[in-house]
Design a protein around this motif. Structure first.
Motif, short mmCIF file in Angstrom:
data_model
loop_
_atom_site.label_atom_id
_atom_site.label_comp_id
_atom_site.label_asym_id
_atom_site.label_seq_id
_atom_site.Cartn_x
_atom_site.Cartn_y
_atom_site.Cartn_z
N ILE A 1 -35.54 -46.26 38.66
CA ILE A 1 -36.80 -46.24 38.41
C ILE A 1 -37.43 -45.77 37.33
N LEU A 2 -38.11 -46.46 36.42
CA LEU A 2 -38.62 -45.76 35.07
C LEU A 2 -39.48 -44.84 35.23
N GLY A 3 -39.53 -43.70 35.62
CA GLY A 3 -40.30 -42.46 35.90
C GLY A 3 -39.51 -41.29 36.48
N GLY B 1 -51.00 -51.24 32.06
CA GLY B 1 -50.13 -50.92 31.28
C GLY B 1 -48.81 -51.43 32.16
N SER B 2 -47.52 -50.31 31.70
CA SER B 2 -46.43 -50.76 32.21
C SER B 2 -46.21 -50.39 33.50
N SER B 3 -47.20 -49.49 33.84
CA SER B 3 -47.07 -48.91 35.30
C SER B 3 -47.76 -49.75 36.34
N ASP C 1 -36.99 -46.11 24.95
CA ASP C 1 -38.23 -46.68 25.46
C ASP C 1 -38.13 -48.11 24.88
N TRP C 2 -38.81 -48.83 25.48
CA TRP C 2 -38.57 -50.46 25.54
C TRP C 2 -39.14 -50.94 24.23
N GLY C 3 -38.08 -51.66 23.45
CA GLY C 3 -38.81 -52.33 22.24
C GLY C 3 -39.30 -51.30 21.18
N ARG D 1 -50.54 -45.31 17.56
CA ARG D 1 -49.37 -45.57 16.63
C ARG D 1 -48.23 -45.00 17.38
N ARG D 2 -48.06 -44.99 18.78
CA ARG D 2 -47.11 -44.32 19.57
C ARG D 2 -45.78 -44.77 18.97
N MET D 3 -45.51 -45.79 18.43
CA MET D 3 -44.06 -46.48 17.90
C MET D 3 -43.64 -45.56 16.71
N VAL E 1 -32.39 -40.41 31.16
CA VAL E 1 -33.76 -39.84 30.34
C VAL E 1 -34.18 -41.11 29.67
N MET E 2 -35.38 -41.25 29.40
CA MET E 2 -35.91 -42.15 28.51
C MET E 2 -36.50 -41.68 27.08
N SER E 3 -35.70 -42.01 26.10
CA SER E 3 -36.32 -41.25 24.74
C SER E 3 -37.35 -41.91 24.26
N THR F 1 -36.55 -50.91 36.77
CA THR F 1 -37.81 -51.27 36.82
C THR F 1 -38.86 -50.30 36.74
N ASP F 2 -39.82 -50.49 36.04
CA ASP F 2 -40.89 -49.61 36.23
C ASP F 2 -41.43 -49.15 37.45
N GLY F 3 -41.95 -47.99 37.58
CA GLY F 3 -42.20 -46.89 37.65
C GLY F 3 -43.78 -46.69 36.74
N ASP G 1 -42.27 -58.21 30.59
CA ASP G 1 -43.06 -57.58 29.48
C ASP G 1 -43.05 -56.11 29.88
N HIS G 2 -43.54 -55.31 28.78
CA HIS G 2 -43.59 -53.89 29.02
C HIS G 2 -45.04 -53.52 28.92
N LEU G 3 -45.75 -54.40 29.24
CA LEU G 3 -47.28 -54.04 29.07
C LEU G 3 -48.00 -54.20 30.53
N PHE H 1 -34.37 -58.02 29.73
CA PHE H 1 -35.43 -57.17 29.71
C PHE H 1 -35.08 -56.05 30.75
N TRP H 2 -34.53 -56.38 31.82
CA TRP H 2 -34.67 -55.40 32.96
C TRP H 2 -33.18 -55.15 33.54
N HIS H 3 -32.27 -55.80 32.93
CA HIS H 3 -31.02 -55.63 33.40
C HIS H 3 -29.81 -54.86 32.40
N ALA I 1 -36.66 -39.70 33.52
CA ALA I 1 -37.61 -38.84 33.14
C ALA I 1 -38.13 -39.43 31.55
N LYS I 2 -39.25 -39.64 31.52
CA LYS I 2 -39.87 -40.31 30.23
C LYS I 2 -41.05 -39.32 29.94
N HIS I 3 -41.54 -39.63 28.58
CA HIS I 3 -40.94 -40.24 27.43
C HIS I 3 -40.51 -39.01 26.75
N GLY J 1 -54.67 -42.11 26.27
CA GLY J 1 -54.85 -43.25 27.27
C GLY J 1 -54.07 -43.34 28.43
N ARG J 2 -53.07 -42.74 28.33
CA ARG J 2 -51.82 -42.47 29.32
C ARG J 2 -51.87 -41.42 30.31
N ASN J 3 -52.73 -40.59 29.92
CA ASN J 3 -52.88 -39.27 30.93
C ASN J 3 -53.00 -39.62 32.62
C1 BGC Z 1 -43.71 -47.78 28.25
C2 BGC Z 1 -42.53 -47.18 29.14
C3 BGC Z 1 -42.15 -48.41 30.08
C4 BGC Z 1 -41.52 -49.44 29.36
C5 BGC Z 1 -40.97 -50.60 30.23
C6 BGC Z 1 -42.89 -49.02 27.51
O1 BGC Z 1 -43.85 -49.51 26.75
O2 BGC Z 1 -44.00 -46.68 27.15
O3 BGC Z 1 -43.09 -46.22 30.00
O4 BGC Z 1 -41.20 -47.87 31.27
O5 BGC Z 1 -42.38 -49.90 28.46
O6 BGC Z 1 -42.06 -51.13 30.62
#
Ligand code: BGC
Length: 725
Positions: free
Chosen positions: A105-107, A352-354, A232-234, A163-165, A196-198, A44-46, A58-60, A27-29, A152-154, A119-121
């Motif tokens: 760091i993921l940010g 969430g992930s932050s 971006d994760w999963g 429906r962000r996916m 950069v995180m797509s 790691t998140d950020g 987990d990414h949540l 998940f993180w390596h 740099a995300k997303h 929701g993520r503003n």
């Molecule tokens: C988020 C990302 C986060 C990643 C890892 C995703 O669901 O959109 O911002 O870095 O999960 O937790």
């Protein structure tokens, strides 16, 4: 590590090992290759603290992570408009990463706040691409100065959680360039994030992760990005083979490694060029070694120091929205009632992930004990936030405490279940029970200050009745200390809104389309996002973009431009004098806006093209200088697929905020770029003859035509048309 060495390592790897490098180990390596001395590194998140998970990945943000410092979130730090401050925050994060052996760091999270409902503003910076990209650039600079990567995300146009996916962000080329890509562009060009995180979403029907245009042509070829792109994760990988070819180097997390096997198969079948795999490996290895070769084994995580820094940063971010009758700062002769759950247990980060497992949390109530001006503080909880319901007993006690005090300070905000990653808000209201509490308190106490803890703009039905409003945003684990210091006047508030606070949700530019559409979102408002919309429509807002008060006052004068005319290849220097006209030291944000001339091109009335945060002692005056180039005057022209500054006279202005311009000057810009012109049988003669090139082509025909009567009529007609034009 030098390019040749990396390439030599790659040449020693098997196809399976190379395909394996293109997805994580877990998940993180990232994967390592032991026999070749390629280490496995961790990400790691950020973005505003470390969420390093040892187990239960987990990414949540559900499972616990190691304790870390929760710094103010993006919504807060953007309001500082302070590059240096955010750079320092980045340095601390980078240092913490080194101490925890985190390579990246993921940010920063740097999507545009298209609607206040996203929701993520709370993680994102601004509705304005310049603010967003500059703030992100500062964070990247700080983190990477410690030899740790950022992501740099997303990337890109991930502006809703619904429906962000799969959602498709449908927009025209100009909007994408001027608003959504521009939010990334400056930071990527200037600070070169290591990664950069797509994003998960599609744009105009196509997954970002599959698009060479975004991940290679724009990101690398145009902007010079030289790191790796991670999914971006999963979910951000749609088709592994086409995404790899498009430039999506690393898939995270790896799942069951099925895609590694697919890559091998496609290369063996001749359907994927092995050089594409080699190139992705090269980019990934380059970043891995950039970290490991500069590893700082001695770095320590100084929790106490970083917690203090988090308080100092937050104090520079808060926005004083209202201060009637100088109710603030509070003084020790006043009996003060702190009311509201968040005075004791602040809401200081989003879900969430932050989500950070915070080292400690400091409330305003606790911090007040150390501050003499707040010696006289009582407390009443007033409401609870698990459910939006009035608890009579709590409300009654709060009203009583307010009545018995000289000033009531109400700590309000959005509970966890009102805003989070994963879903969008349905409305912009605070819980009803909190709004009702304000009403009840106002019945017994006219000196009321509201402190807000929220990640995005809210509606304030009591805005005109209360005397003070302090927007603290989601201010990190030390928010209480920062709030108490600002309330007591130990710190002078100096934040400015990086987003508009509208009067009603219905006023927002994308109100009619946001959250609608089955699996697509129609960006019909185009470039009219945030203040670009409100100012162009001359709409009243609750608080405009760029707005914020201070305990002192500032005046702008003597705006000078070093030239009155320029070509699009020149630059112009704009200087302005800024004076602190009050009796205490303070900081202000000098905001430079440009207004384009009225032409046939649809443009926002004005756009922010520069800002500087400066400190001034009481009575002090400083000159601030900005250098503007073509870009400050340009829009994205879809005929040349490039920036284009039209011929004309532009206004360059310094504003208190997006609504209120103070001083200005005019500059005439002459473009050197030529726009291609297409004429048809439907083109009016007048228009044709205004173009010198067309005139030359037409001249022989016109002469020939003049020799017969019909042509004479035509000429007359043409003359008339020319005159009309
Ligand atoms: C988020 C990302 C986060 C990643 C890892 C995703 O669901 O959109 O911002 O870095 O999960 O937790």
């Amino acid at each position: 590590m030098e390019k040749e060495k990396i390439q030599s390592l790659i040449s020693q790897m098997t196809l399976e090992e190379k395909a394996g490098m293109c997805s994580g180990a877990d998940f993180w390596h990232l994967k390592g290759v032991e026999r070749l001395g390629i280490p496995s590194v961790m990400v790691t998140d950020g973005p505003h603290g470390l969420r390093k998970q040892a187990q239960g990945a987990d990414h949540l943000g559900i499972n616990e992570s190691e304790k870390a410092i929760c710094f103010p979130a993006g919504c807060a730090t953007a309001s500082s408009f302070d590059r240096e401050l955010i750079r320092k925050q980045g340095e601390l994060l980078g240092q913490e990463c080194q101490a925890m052996d985190v390579s990246t760091i993921l940010g920063p999270a740097m999507n545009i706040k298209r609607s206040p409902l996203c929701g993520r503003n709370f993680e994102y910076y601004s509705e304005d691409p310049l603010v967003s990209t500059e703030m992100a650039a500062a964070l990247i600079k700080g983190v990477q100065s410690k030899n740790v990567g950022t992501s740099a995300k997303h990337f890109v146009a991930n502006n809703q959680e619904k429906r962000r996916m799969t959602n498709s962000s449908d927009m025209d080329e100009r909007t994408l360039r001027e608003i959504y890509l521009a939010s990334f562009e400056g930071a990527i060009k200037k600070e070169k994030p290591w990664t950069v995180m797509s994003s998960y979403n599609r744009i105009n029907g196509e997954f970002v992760g599959d698009k060479k245009e975004y991940l290679t042509e724009i990101l690398r070829e145009e902007w010079g990005f030289d790191g790796y792109v991670v999914s971006d994760w999963g979910g951000a990988v749609n088709d592994r083979v086409s995404s790899l070819a498009a430039g999506l180097d690393l898939e995270m997390p790896p799942g069951d490694y099925e895609d590694d096997r697919l890559i091998v198969k496609k290369v063996q079948e001749g359907k994927l060029d092995e050089s594409v795999v080699d190139q992705a490996c090269e980019r990934i290895l380059n970043i891995i070694f950039r970290y490991t070769e500069n590893r700082d084994e001695k770095a320590v995580f100084d929790y106490e120091k970083d917690h203090k820094a988090a308080a100092e940063i937050e104090a520079e971010c808060m926005v004083l929205l209202k201060n009637e009758n100088e109710i603030l700062p509070l003084t020790s002769d006043k009996k003060i009632a702190f009311i509201g759950k968040y005075a004791k247990t602040p809401r200081y980060q989003g879900g969430g992930s932050s989500h950070i497992n915070s080292w400690k949390v400091e409330s305003a109530l606790e911090a007040a004990k150390e501050i003499p001006e707040l010696a006289n503080v009582t407390f009443a909880e007033g409401y609870q936030d698990e459910k939006d319901e009035v608890i009579e007993e709590l409300q009654m006690k709060a009203v009583k405490a307010a009545a018995e005090a000289d000033v009531a300070v109400l700590f309000l905000g959005l509970p966890d279940n009102f805003e989070s990653e994963g879903y969008d808000r349905k409305h912009m209201n605070l819980p009803d029970c909190q709004n009702e509490l304000v009403e009840k308190v106002l019945e017994v106490q006219k000196h009321v200050v509201v402190v807000l803890h929220n990640g995005s703009a809210v509606i304030m039905p009591w805005k005109d009745q209360v005397e003070g409003i302090l927007e603290a945003y989601l201010g990190g684990e030390a928010v209480g200390k920062a709030v108490a210091e600002v309330l007591a006047g130990r710190k002078n508030p100096c934040g400015r809104l990086a987003e508009t606070f509208p009067l009603r949700l219905e006023d927002t530019p994308c109100y009619l389309t946001y959250g609608k559409g089955y699996d697509n979102s129609d960006y019909r408002e185009g470039v009219f996002v945030g203040y670009r919309y409100y100012t162009s429509r001359k709409m009243e807002t609750a608080f405009p973009f760029g707005y914020g008060l201070s305990y002192t006052t500032f005046e702008y004068s003597d705006l000078q431009v070093d030239k009155k005319e320029m070509s699009d290849k020149d630059t112009v220097e704009v200087s302005v004098k800024v004076k602190n006209t009050g009796d205490r030291a303070g900081k202000t944000v000098v905001q430079l806006y440009v207004e384009a001339p009225e032409t046939e091109v649809v443009r926002p009335v004005r756009e922010l093209r520069g800002f500087e945060k400066i400190f001034l002692e009481a009575g002090e005056e400083k000159t601030v200088t900005f250098t503007l180039d073509e870009r400050a005057f340009a829009y994205w022209n879809t005929l040349i697929h490039d920036w284009y500054a039209e011929e004309g006279t532009y206004k360059v202005m310094i504003g208190e905020n997006a609504d209120q311009m103070c001083v200005g000057e005019e500059i005439t810009v002459h473009p050197t770029k030529e726009l291609p012109k297409t004429y048809s049988l439907n083109t009016c003669l007048g228009e044709l003859m205004r173009d010198p090139k067309a005139q030359t082509v037409m001249a022989p025909f016109m002469q020939g035509m003049a020799q017969n009567d019909a042509a004479m009529d035509m000429q007359k007609q043409m003359k008339m048309i020319s005159q009309e034009l």
